[in-house]
Scaffold this motif. Structure first.
Motif, PDB file in Angstrom:
ATOM      1  N   GLU A 140       0.818  -1.197   0.000  1.00  0.00           N
ATOM      2  CA  GLU A 140       0.000   0.000   0.000  1.00  0.00           C
ATOM      3  C   GLU A 140       0.859   1.257   0.000  1.00  0.00           C
ATOM      4  N   SER A 141       2.003   1.139   0.655  1.00  0.00           N
ATOM      5  CA  SER A 141       2.867   2.332   0.760  1.00  0.00           C
ATOM      6  C   SER A 141       3.513   2.702  -0.564  1.00  0.00           C
ATOM      7  N   ASP A 142       3.502   1.763  -1.456  1.00  0.00           N
ATOM      8  CA  ASP A 142       4.137   2.060  -2.743  1.00  0.00           C
ATOM      9  C   ASP A 142       3.202   2.770  -3.702  1.00  0.00           C
ATOM     10  N   GLY A 143       1.989   2.937  -3.314  1.00  0.00           N
ATOM     11  CA  GLY A 143       1.056   3.564  -4.232  1.00  0.00           C
ATOM     12  C   GLY A 143       0.425   2.526  -5.135  1.00  0.00           C
ATOM     13  N   PRO A 144      -0.528   2.893  -5.914  1.00  0.00           N
ATOM     14  CA  PRO A 144      -1.247   1.945  -6.792  1.00  0.00           C
ATOM     15  C   PRO A 144      -0.341   1.402  -7.884  1.00  0.00           C
ATOM     16  N   ARG A 145       0.459   0.404  -7.539  1.00  0.00           N
ATOM     17  CA  ARG A 145       1.297  -0.344  -8.484  1.00  0.00           C
ATOM     18  C   ARG A 145       2.346   0.537  -9.170  1.00  0.00           C
ATOM     19  N   ARG A 146       2.497   1.711  -8.589  1.00  0.00           N
ATOM     20  CA  ARG A 146       3.364   2.653  -9.320  1.00  0.00           C
ATOM     21  C   ARG A 146       4.785   2.121  -9.427  1.00  0.00           C
ATOM     22  N   ASN A 147       5.433   1.798  -8.313  1.00  0.00           N
ATOM     23  CA  ASN A 147       6.832   1.370  -8.365  1.00  0.00           C
ATOM     24  C   ASN A 147       6.980   0.008  -9.017  1.00  0.00           C
ATOM     25  N   ALA A 148       6.036  -0.930  -8.730  1.00  0.00           N
ATOM     26  CA  ALA A 148       6.144  -2.260  -9.329  1.00  0.00           C
ATOM     27  C   ALA A 148       6.012  -2.199 -10.838  1.00  0.00           C
ATOM     28  N   ASP A 149       5.028  -1.468 -11.322  1.00  0.00           N
ATOM     29  CA  ASP A 149       4.864  -1.345 -12.774  1.00  0.00           C
ATOM     30  C   ASP A 149       6.064  -0.634 -13.411  1.00  0.00           C
ATOM     31  N   ALA A 150       6.522   0.437 -12.732  1.00  0.00           N
ATOM     32  CA  ALA A 150       7.678   1.168 -13.284  1.00  0.00           C
ATOM     33  C   ALA A 150       8.917   0.297 -13.294  1.00  0.00           C
ATOM     34  N   LEU A 151       9.067  -0.509 -12.235  1.00  0.00           N
ATOM     35  CA  LEU A 151      10.226  -1.396 -12.176  1.00  0.00           C
ATOM     36  C   LEU A 151      10.171  -2.436 -13.284  1.00  0.00           C
ATOM     37  N   ALA A 152       8.982  -3.036 -13.499  1.00  0.00           N
ATOM     38  CA  ALA A 152       8.856  -4.046 -14.552  1.00  0.00           C
ATOM     39  C   ALA A 152       9.073  -3.447 -15.919  1.00  0.00           C
ATOM     40  N   ALA A 153       8.686  -2.191 -16.081  1.00  0.00           N
ATOM     41  CA  ALA A 153       8.840  -1.550 -17.392  1.00  0.00           C
ATOM     42  C   ALA A 153      10.266  -1.068 -17.652  1.00  0.00           C
ATOM     43  N   SER A 154      11.038  -0.880 -16.603  1.00  0.00           N
ATOM     44  CA  SER A 154      12.387  -0.309 -16.786  1.00  0.00           C
ATOM     45  C   SER A 154      13.414  -1.334 -17.230  1.00  0.00           C
ATOM     46  N   VAL A 155      13.083  -2.627 -17.096  1.00  0.00           N
ATOM     47  CA  VAL A 155      14.050  -3.659 -17.475  1.00  0.00           C
ATOM     48  C   VAL A 155      13.340  -4.693 -18.349  1.00  0.00           C
ATOM     49  N   ALA A 156      14.163  -5.554 -18.949  1.00  0.00           N
ATOM     50  CA  ALA A 156      13.628  -6.703 -19.674  1.00  0.00           C
ATOM     51  C   ALA A 156      13.746  -7.898 -18.753  1.00  0.00           C
ATOM     52  N   PRO A 157      12.690  -8.235 -17.997  1.00  0.00           N
ATOM     53  CA  PRO A 157      12.793  -9.261 -16.954  1.00  0.00           C
ATOM     54  C   PRO A 157      13.274 -10.605 -17.476  1.00  0.00           C
ATOM     55  N   VAL A 158      12.756 -11.025 -18.627  1.00  0.00           N
ATOM     56  CA  VAL A 158      13.113 -12.344 -19.140  1.00  0.00           C
ATOM     57  C   VAL A 158      14.611 -12.396 -19.465  1.00  0.00           C
ATOM     58  N   ALA A 159      15.100 -11.422 -20.203  1.00  0.00           N
ATOM     59  CA  ALA A 159      16.523 -11.401 -20.571  1.00  0.00           C
ATOM     60  C   ALA A 159      17.415 -11.263 -19.347  1.00  0.00           C
ATOM     61  N   LEU A 160      16.935 -10.450 -18.402  1.00  0.00           N
ATOM     62  CA  LEU A 160      17.744 -10.244 -17.198  1.00  0.00           C
ATOM     63  C   LEU A 160      17.827 -11.528 -16.381  1.00  0.00           C
ATOM     64  N   ALA A 161      16.738 -12.249 -16.311  1.00  0.00           N
ATOM     65  CA  ALA A 161      16.733 -13.509 -15.567  1.00  0.00           C
ATOM     66  C   ALA A 161      17.566 -14.571 -16.272  1.00  0.00           C
ATOM     67  N   ASP A 162      17.518 -14.567 -17.609  1.00  0.00           N
ATOM     68  CA  ASP A 162      18.319 -15.553 -18.341  1.00  0.00           C
ATOM     69  C   ASP A 162      19.814 -15.307 -18.159  1.00  0.00           C
ATOM     70  N   ARG A 163      20.221 -14.060 -18.140  1.00  0.00           N
ATOM     71  CA  ARG A 163      21.653 -13.747 -17.990  1.00  0.00           C
ATOM     72  C   ARG A 163      22.134 -13.951 -16.562  1.00  0.00           C
ATOM     73  N   GLY A 164      21.246 -13.824 -15.624  1.00  0.00           N
ATOM     74  CA  GLY A 164      21.644 -13.961 -14.227  1.00  0.00           C
ATOM     75  C   GLY A 164      22.458 -12.788 -13.733  1.00  0.00           C
ATOM     76  N   GLU A 165      22.361 -11.651 -14.399  1.00  0.00           N
ATOM     77  CA  GLU A 165      23.098 -10.458 -14.016  1.00  0.00           C
ATOM     78  C   GLU A 165      22.136  -9.414 -13.491  1.00  0.00           C
ATOM     79  N   GLY A 166      22.696  -8.331 -13.001  1.00  0.00           N
ATOM     80  CA  GLY A 166      21.896  -7.233 -12.519  1.00  0.00           C
ATOM     81  C   GLY A 166      21.907  -6.078 -13.482  1.00  0.00           C
TER      82      GLY A 166
END
Length: 496
Positions: free
Chosen positions: A118-144
């Motif tokens: 609730e403190s993060d606001g209506p999905r604001r940070n989670a959505d922004a975080l998911a949009a800022s990276v390519a989750p699939v590629a990042l998970a496949d590489r195992g890097e940050g």
């Protein structure tokens, strides 16, 4: 086109002026150049070292963050995002309590809403975080990856979970960036201090090393101002500078010697010209006076005979003077005469006989090798010059001593040399006059010398002949003590 014409003309006009500007530019000092080069090299080295250290620290800190994020998501590998009624219940507590955004994505790549705080606001940070990276590629590489959310920089790690979901966890990078910034400022201050210290040390060392060059400049300026005796200090400097200093001091010594010799030669030429003109003026005036008297018919028969005698005697005097001047000139032009063995004893005997012929009443004593008839004492030299030398020595005795004064002529070998001594019991000379006996046209008693025909060049010729034969000349005299002239030649038998 008209607007571009002045622009094109400007470089053409400035082109010829640039060499003048560069030519008038003051050259940079060597000390400043050395300091600039040293500081520039150290600055380049420090810059490379600083860059390497900052990159290394940054890489280490980033690796530590990535390791932290990988450890966080190891606990959620068994979370089932589709089957579990509350998939967010298994999200690690360290991720939930961290003051950093996170997001749990389902297999379709959508954010699981139940995991949004609730403190993060209506999905604001989670959505922004998911949009800022390519989750699939990042998970496949195992890097940050590093992202910026709401003005803050985070490090993002991606880890697949059971069911095809992906957990995105973050860690703030503000502390790490602050650490790197502090390290950068510290290295910058240390580098500035090192560069300042290097500049000061280089200036001091260069000043100490270049002090001999400054001494050379000061010495050259002093010499240019007329102080020919100035020399470069012998203290300090490297071996190369010491060699240069020694070479320059030797050169300055030679320059000073050459300049002094030039001054002395110039002074001698002036004095010689003045003395020669003075010596020639007297007989010329006498001849001219008698010639005018003849021309005007003012002389009687007896006076005419006496005038002709005076003209002849003055002409002879001028002739002897010119011959002696020519002899001195030849000796100066050819200081190394042709040499062959010459019997010095024979020349001395003949000169003694000539003196007795001119002054029969003078006691003449032959000593040394001259006592033994036909004994030869050879020396290497020019017979004509050596004959003139002996004749001038005895002529000096006949002119400047009374006719009854005894004279001794001696030729002998002594101390690996051949000696010629002419000793008389005449009036001698004062020490100040004896010091000038070899000067041209010098006479201790000018009036008496002119009456007896002396020109003042006899002893000058003697000195020139002795020097031309690599000999030495010594005079011993005193007022009322007579005079002894000793000439020393190298022994022919030793040099053969």
């Amino acid at each position: 086109m008209k607007a571009t014409e002045p622009v094109a003309a400007t470089p053409l006009a400035a082109g010829p002026a640039s060499p003048v500007k560069s030519a008038s530019r003051r050259p940079r000092s060597l000390r400043g150049s050395l300091t600039l080069v040293n500081v520039a090299l150290l600055a380049l080295g420090l810059l490379l070292a600083m860059a390497a250290s900052l990159v290394g620290v940054w890489t280490i800190l980033i690796g530590q963050l990535d390791d932290t994020l990988r450890q966080d998501v190891q606990e959620v590998r068994n979370v089932r995002t589709s089957a579990s009624p509350d998939p967010c219940a298994a999200v690690p507590s360290v991720v939930l309590h961290r003051s950093a955004p996170y997001a749990l994505l389902d297999s379709g790549g959508r954010v699981v809403r139940s995991c949004v705080r609730e403190s993060d606001g209506p999905r604001r940070n989670a959505d922004a975080l998911a949009a800022s990276v390519a989750p699939v590629a990042l998970a496949d590489r195992g890097e940050g990856a590093s992202v910026r959310l709401d003005g803050e920089v985070y490090r993002v790690g991606a880890q697949r979970v059971t069911g095809g979901g992906i957990l995105l966890s973050t860690a703030p990078m503000a502390g790490m960036m602050a650490t790197v910034k502090k390290l950068f400022l510290l290295e910058l201050l240390v580098s500035a201090a090192l560069l300042t210290l290097l500049a000061l040390l280089t200036q001091r060392a260069a000043r100490r090393r270049l002090r001999p060059l400054e001494d050379m400049v000061q010495t050259a300026s002093a010499i240019a101002a007329g102080h020919l005796g100035s020399r470069i200090s012998t203290a300090g400097g490297s071996s190369e500078v010491a060699e240069l200093r020694t070479a320059l001091n030797s050169m300055l010594q030679q320059v000073e010697t050459a300049f002094r010799c030039r001054e002395e030669a110039s002074e001698q030429v002036k004095r010689f010209a003045a003395d020669a003109s003075h010596e020639l003026r007297t007989p010329l005036a006498t001849i001219r006076g008698y010639a005018q008297l003849f021309d005007k018919g003012m002389l009687g028969p007896e006076e005419q005979e006496r005038a002709i005698g005076r003209i002849a005697s003055e002409a002879d005097r001028m002739n002897r003077l010119v011959e002696e001047l020519l002899a001195l000139a030849r000796l100066e032009q050819q200081p190394q005469p042709q040499r062959r063995p010459v019997d010095l004893a024979l020349l001395a005997r003949e000169a003694a006989v000539d003196l007795l012929a001119v002054q029969p009443g003078r006691p003449v004593t032959e000593a040394g090798a001259l006592k033994v008839e036909d004994e030869r004492v050879p020396v290497l030299g020019d017979e004509g010059l050596l004959r003139r030398l002996v004749a001038n020595l005895l002529s000096n005795v006949s002119v400047h001593t009374p006719p009854e004064a005894p004279v001794t002529v001696e030729v002998t070998r002594e101390d690996q040399a051949v000696l010629l001594r002419v000793r008389d019991d005449g009036p001698g000379m004062r020490p100040e006059d004896a010091a000038r006996i070899f000067d041209r046209f010098f006479r201790a008693d000018p009036d008496r010398a002119r009456r007896t025909g002396g020109s003042g060049l006899g002893m000058s010729i003697v000195q020139a002949v002795v020097q031309a034969h690599d000999g030495t000349l010594r005079v011993e005299t005193g007022l009322g003590e007579g005079m002894t002239v000793e000439v020393r030649f190298p022994d022919t038998e030793l040099t053969a």
